[in-house]
Design a protein around this motif. Structure first.
Motif, short mmCIF file in Angstrom:
data_model
loop_
_atom_site.label_atom_id
_atom_site.label_comp_id
_atom_site.label_asym_id
_atom_site.label_seq_id
_atom_site.Cartn_x
_atom_site.Cartn_y
_atom_site.Cartn_z
N ASN A 19 60.68 130.12 53.69
CA ASN A 19 60.45 128.96 53.77
C ASN A 19 60.88 128.42 52.35
N ILE A 20 61.81 127.27 52.36
CA ILE A 20 61.83 126.59 50.94
C ILE A 20 61.55 125.34 51.09
N ALA A 21 60.56 125.32 50.01
CA ALA A 21 59.73 123.95 50.16
C ALA A 21 59.16 123.74 48.61
N CYS A 22 58.37 122.47 48.63
CA CYS A 22 57.54 122.37 47.21
C CYS A 22 56.51 123.25 46.90
N GLY A 23 55.89 123.41 48.07
CA GLY A 23 54.62 124.37 47.80
C GLY A 23 53.44 123.60 48.11
N ASP A 24 53.63 122.29 47.97
CA ASP A 24 52.32 121.40 48.08
C ASP A 24 52.02 120.81 49.30
N ARG A 25 50.91 120.81 49.77
CA ARG A 25 50.18 120.40 50.99
C ARG A 25 50.43 118.72 50.99
N THR A 26 51.16 118.40 52.21
CA THR A 26 51.33 116.79 52.56
C THR A 26 50.88 116.59 53.87
N SER A 27 50.11 115.55 53.77
CA SER A 27 49.69 115.03 55.12
C SER A 27 50.79 114.26 55.64
N LEU A 28 50.62 113.95 57.05
CA LEU A 28 51.67 113.01 57.82
C LEU A 28 51.33 111.66 57.22
N LEU A 29 50.26 111.10 56.91
CA LEU A 29 50.15 109.92 56.49
C LEU A 29 50.91 109.76 55.08
N GLU A 30 50.61 110.77 54.05
CA GLU A 30 51.38 110.70 53.12
C GLU A 30 52.91 110.79 53.02
N LEU A 31 53.49 111.53 53.94
CA LEU A 31 54.83 111.53 53.99
C LEU A 31 55.14 110.27 54.77
N LEU A 32 54.52 109.55 55.59
CA LEU A 32 54.94 108.17 56.12
C LEU A 32 54.74 107.37 54.84
N ALA A 33 54.04 107.29 53.95
CA ALA A 33 53.93 106.33 52.86
C ALA A 33 55.15 106.65 51.88
N ILE A 34 55.48 107.86 51.65
CA ILE A 34 56.69 108.24 50.80
C ILE A 34 57.84 107.72 51.49
N LEU A 35 58.21 107.90 52.70
CA LEU A 35 59.24 107.52 53.35
C LEU A 35 59.37 106.01 53.42
N SER A 36 58.36 105.23 53.74
CA SER A 36 58.20 103.93 53.77
C SER A 36 58.76 103.23 52.39
N ARG A 37 57.98 103.91 51.25
CA ARG A 37 58.24 103.25 50.01
C ARG A 37 59.82 103.88 49.56
N LEU A 38 60.17 104.67 49.92
CA LEU A 38 61.57 105.04 49.47
C LEU A 38 62.66 104.11 50.41
N ALA A 39 62.36 103.95 51.60
CA ALA A 39 63.40 103.25 52.36
C ALA A 39 62.92 101.66 52.12
N ASP A 40 61.98 101.26 51.36
CA ASP A 40 61.69 99.77 51.18
C ASP A 40 61.22 99.24 52.39
N ARG A 41 60.70 99.91 53.33
CA ARG A 41 60.39 99.32 54.81
C ARG A 41 58.94 99.74 55.03
N PRO A 42 58.12 98.82 55.01
CA PRO A 42 56.68 99.05 55.23
C PRO A 42 56.41 99.56 56.67
N VAL A 43 55.86 100.38 56.96
CA VAL A 43 55.70 101.01 58.35
C VAL A 43 54.19 101.53 58.57
N ALA A 44 53.54 100.61 59.26
CA ALA A 44 52.18 101.15 59.88
C ALA A 44 51.86 102.05 60.66
N PRO A 45 51.18 103.10 60.46
CA PRO A 45 50.96 104.37 61.30
C PRO A 45 50.29 103.66 62.56
N ILE A 46 50.73 104.37 63.83
CA ILE A 46 49.90 104.30 65.18
C ILE A 46 49.40 105.32 65.07
N PHE A 47 47.88 105.32 65.26
CA PHE A 47 47.00 106.26 65.45
C PHE A 47 46.86 106.57 67.07
N GLU A 48 46.79 107.83 67.59
CA GLU A 48 46.64 108.20 68.83
C GLU A 48 45.66 109.22 68.91
#
Length: 94
Positions: A19-48
């Motif tokens: 495994n090659i990674a940062c070694g930090d724990r990341t939740s799916l919501l955190e990942l979505l927030a990072i990607l949304s911020r970097l893409a400058d596109r607000p994305v609201a999560p859909i909870f199922e």
């Protein structure tokens, strides 16, 4: 990690899958927030409702890469994603 693997003693690596990674724990919501911020596109999560086998948090174990290659993460997840997105954007516009 790739450069370390190229220079590594084959007997030490032994064909291992690492495994090659940062070694930090990341939740799916955190990942979505990072990607949304970097893409400058607000994305609201859909909870199922949760499904069997769903991943709640992701944390790659990088100890084997540290032991076998001397790998140490130097870029965090957000910076790595920022660089990756910049790389793809540069190729899409050229």
């Amino acid at each position: 990690a790739n450069l370390l693997a190229l220079e590594a003693d084959p007997a030490r690596v032994g064909g291992a899958v690492l495994n090659i990674a940062c070694g930090d724990r990341t939740s799916l919501l955190e990942l979505l927030a990072i990607l949304s911020r970097l893409a400058d596109r607000p994305v609201a999560p859909i909870f199922e409702p949760a499904r069997a086998g769903d991943v709640h948090d992701s944390q790659a174990a990088v100890e084997e890469a540290k032991n076998r290659l001397g790998f140490r993460p130097v870029v965090d997840l957000e910076e790595g994603l920022r660089r990756t997105m910049a790389w793809f954007r540069a190729r899409l516009t050229s």
